[in-house]
Design a protein around this motif. Structure first.
Motif, PDB file in Angstrom:
ATOM      1  N   LEU A 147       0.853  -1.064   0.158  1.00  0.00           N
ATOM      2  CA  LEU A 147      -0.184  -0.025   0.050  1.00  0.00           C
ATOM      3  C   LEU A 147       0.945   1.293  -0.188  1.00  0.00           C
ATOM      4  O   LEU A 147       2.424   1.242   0.312  1.00  0.00           O
ATOM      5  N   PHE A 148       0.165   2.509  -0.098  1.00  0.00           N
ATOM      6  CA  PHE A 148       0.925   3.550   0.111  1.00  0.00           C
ATOM      7  C   PHE A 148       0.962   4.333   1.381  1.00  0.00           C
ATOM      8  O   PHE A 148       0.056   4.611   2.085  1.00  0.00           O
ATOM      9  N   ILE A 149       2.141   4.496   1.971  1.00  0.00           N
ATOM     10  CA  ILE A 149       1.904   4.909   3.444  1.00  0.00           C
ATOM     11  C   ILE A 149       1.840   6.218   3.585  1.00  0.00           C
ATOM     12  O   ILE A 149       1.387   6.747   4.661  1.00  0.00           O
ATOM     13  N   ASP A 150       1.847   7.189   2.539  1.00  0.00           N
ATOM     14  CA  ASP A 150       1.365   8.593   2.601  1.00  0.00           C
ATOM     15  C   ASP A 150       0.028   8.799   1.947  1.00  0.00           C
ATOM     16  O   ASP A 150      -0.397   9.948   1.704  1.00  0.00           O
ATOM     17  N   ASN A 151      -0.846   7.763   1.783  1.00  0.00           N
ATOM     18  CA  ASN A 151      -2.188   7.861   1.547  1.00  0.00           C
ATOM     19  C   ASN A 151      -3.023   7.550   2.953  1.00  0.00           C
ATOM     20  O   ASN A 151      -2.757   6.560   3.448  1.00  0.00           O
ATOM     21  N   GLU A 152      -3.870   8.380   3.564  1.00  0.00           N
ATOM     22  CA  GLU A 152      -4.381   8.336   4.752  1.00  0.00           C
ATOM     23  C   GLU A 152      -5.180   6.971   4.902  1.00  0.00           C
ATOM     24  O   GLU A 152      -5.084   6.287   5.754  1.00  0.00           O
TER      25      GLU A 152
END
Length: 459
Positions: A147-152
């Motif tokens: 996943l994207f860690i900078d997407n809430e």
């Protein structure tokens, strides 16, 4: 036996992607450990991690290790950043065998079916790239971006222990299914002659020795044992019902330059512990110790113990759990927060949730408060049939695996929280008694000081 290398991306001085106080390397390691634990506990397979702690490794070191031990499959686990959302997989963008494409398709599709749909995650597709770990490995290799860690939205999932456990389990099973790994055979009954080719106090040293054995053609795996409250990692190369077969393997190991010994275990499978009556000291109820008294006792044994008592009291109050005894249980599970077993401090797992032995590290939680809450919820699952309070999210990944209300007392946890653990509850209460006695001594000391002060003030 099939050999898999799992590569937790980044590590040490290389945090990978960062966002707020989160670092990609920690998510990668947590998922990698759980995938490994799933594979070795359920399937006939050898698994080596390129790193099993927060350690700096070059890309070349990762691929050199995998090539040297002649792994059958290389799985690199990462998380994404820089805008975006969702899950994707990569194989090398050059010439690869059809088998590599099929492996990517099979594993990706299983994740899409069982995880992406369940959590409403965007499927970014099956892709190709010229990544070093895909290009320089000499075996089928796959890199996944969970996943994207900078997407809430994605970050909320990555910090949810239930999701981490879920995605790790499915990834492990998908890998096993794709590689057609056989399930572990049932244990042999009767006398068992185990061939041990090394015993280490450091898991990483055991992993290195395991890799050497595999490189020399010996099937092996790591098992965990506790002796005098200290954890050891044994590298086991075989188990036989006939002593002659074990001796033959020892001879082969000796010729190959490896020391080994035979460990003999029992002449019959152990009888299951008798059911424990649900009587004794209740798990639910009011505690009697203060946070100051609890932390003071922990630091009397381990001066570096963290201040967690206030978290235990605040979370347990919401669930009507005796927080001071839950804290005593945490002291028992973590060896006074020294974490000398499979679970490590960075996991914030104070109750050994999911740490089932054999090197299985169990659940990882994003912070201490969540770890304590998971512990309290796990106790609540055993002690009560009531639903979780609406004000708290379920963070215990094994909550639904518990038979609700099956242990309302600490003694009734015997054989449930710890197996066989026929005196588990008694050990917790014995430790709690020492905590109370310590607090009582401190109170008596303060009382004597006050009495002396009053006496000195008499005119």
């Amino acid at each position: 036996m099939t050999l898999i290398v799992i590569d937790p991306g980044h590590g040490g001085s290389d945090p990978g992607a960062t966002y707020k106080n989160f670092q990609e390397k920690n998510f990668n390691l947590a998922i990698s450990r759980m995938v490994r634990d799933r594979l070795v506990s359920k399937y006939e397979v050898d698994v080596v991690l390129t790193r099993d702690r927060d350690k700096t490794l070059s890309l070349k070191q990762r691929t050199d290790l995998s090539n040297a031990i002649k792994a059958d499959f290389f799985l690199s686990i990462h998380n994404n950043a820089s805008g975006g959302s969702g899950f994707e997989t990569f194989i090398f963008n050059g010439t690869v065998p059809n088998e590599t494409v099929q492996l990517q398709t099979s594993i990706h599709n299983r994740i899409a079916k069982d995880i992406l749909k369940k959590y409403n995650i965007l499927d970014r597709g099956k892709k190709r790239a010229n990544f070093h770990v895909l290009r320089e490995t000499k075996m089928n290799a796959l890199l996944i971006e969970v996943l994207f860690i900078d997407n809430e939205k994605d970050l909320n999932l990555l910090t949810n222990p239930a999701f981490i456990m879920d995605v790790s389990t499915v990834l492990g099973d998908a890998t096993a299914e794709t590689l057609k790994l056989p399930l572990k055979a049932k244990p042999i009954e009767g006398t068992l002659y185990k061939v041990i080719a090394g015993s280490f106090s450091d898991r990483e040293n055991a992993e290195i020795h395991l890799a050497k054995l595999i490189q020399n053609g010996f099937g092996a795996f790591i098992s965990t044992t506790v002796i005098d409250k200290k954890t050891f990692y044994r590298v086991q190369t075989g188990a036989f019902s006939e002593k002659e077969n074990a001796e033959a393997l020892v001879e082969k190991l000796t010729k190959a330059g490896f020391d080994s010994f035979i460990l003999i275990e029992g002449d019959a499978p152990p009888s299951p512990p008798p059911p424990v009556p649900d009587k004794g000291y209740k798990i639910q109820g009011d505690g009697v110790l203060t946070a100051k008294q609890m932390d003071a006792y922990a630091r009397s044994i381990n001066p570096g113990a963290p201040d967690l008592a206030e978290l235990y009291l605040s979370h347990s109050k919401k669930y009507n759990i005796r927080g001071d005894i839950a804290y005593a249980q945490a002291l028992h599970e973590t060896n006074f927060f020294r974490f000398t077993g499979d679970v490590k401090p960075e996991q914030n797992n104070f109750a050994g949730i999911g740490a089932t032995g054999g090197g299985a590290r169990g659940a990882t939680f994003p912070n201490a408060s969540t770890g304590v809450l998971a512990h309290i919820q796990h106790l609540f699952a055993y002690a009560s049939k009531s639903p979780l309070p609406a004000f708290d999210q379920k963070v215990d990944p094994r909550f639904d695996l518990v038979t609700r209300g099956s242990a309302t007392t600490w003694q009734a946890l015997n054989g449930k929280w710890a197996v066989p653990g026929t005196t588990y509850g008694q050990l917790i209460l014995s430790l709690y008694k020492k905590m109370v006695e310590s607090a009582l001594k401190a109170v008596e000391k303060e009382r004597n000081i006050l009495k002396t002060t009053i006496k000195n003030l008499e005119i």
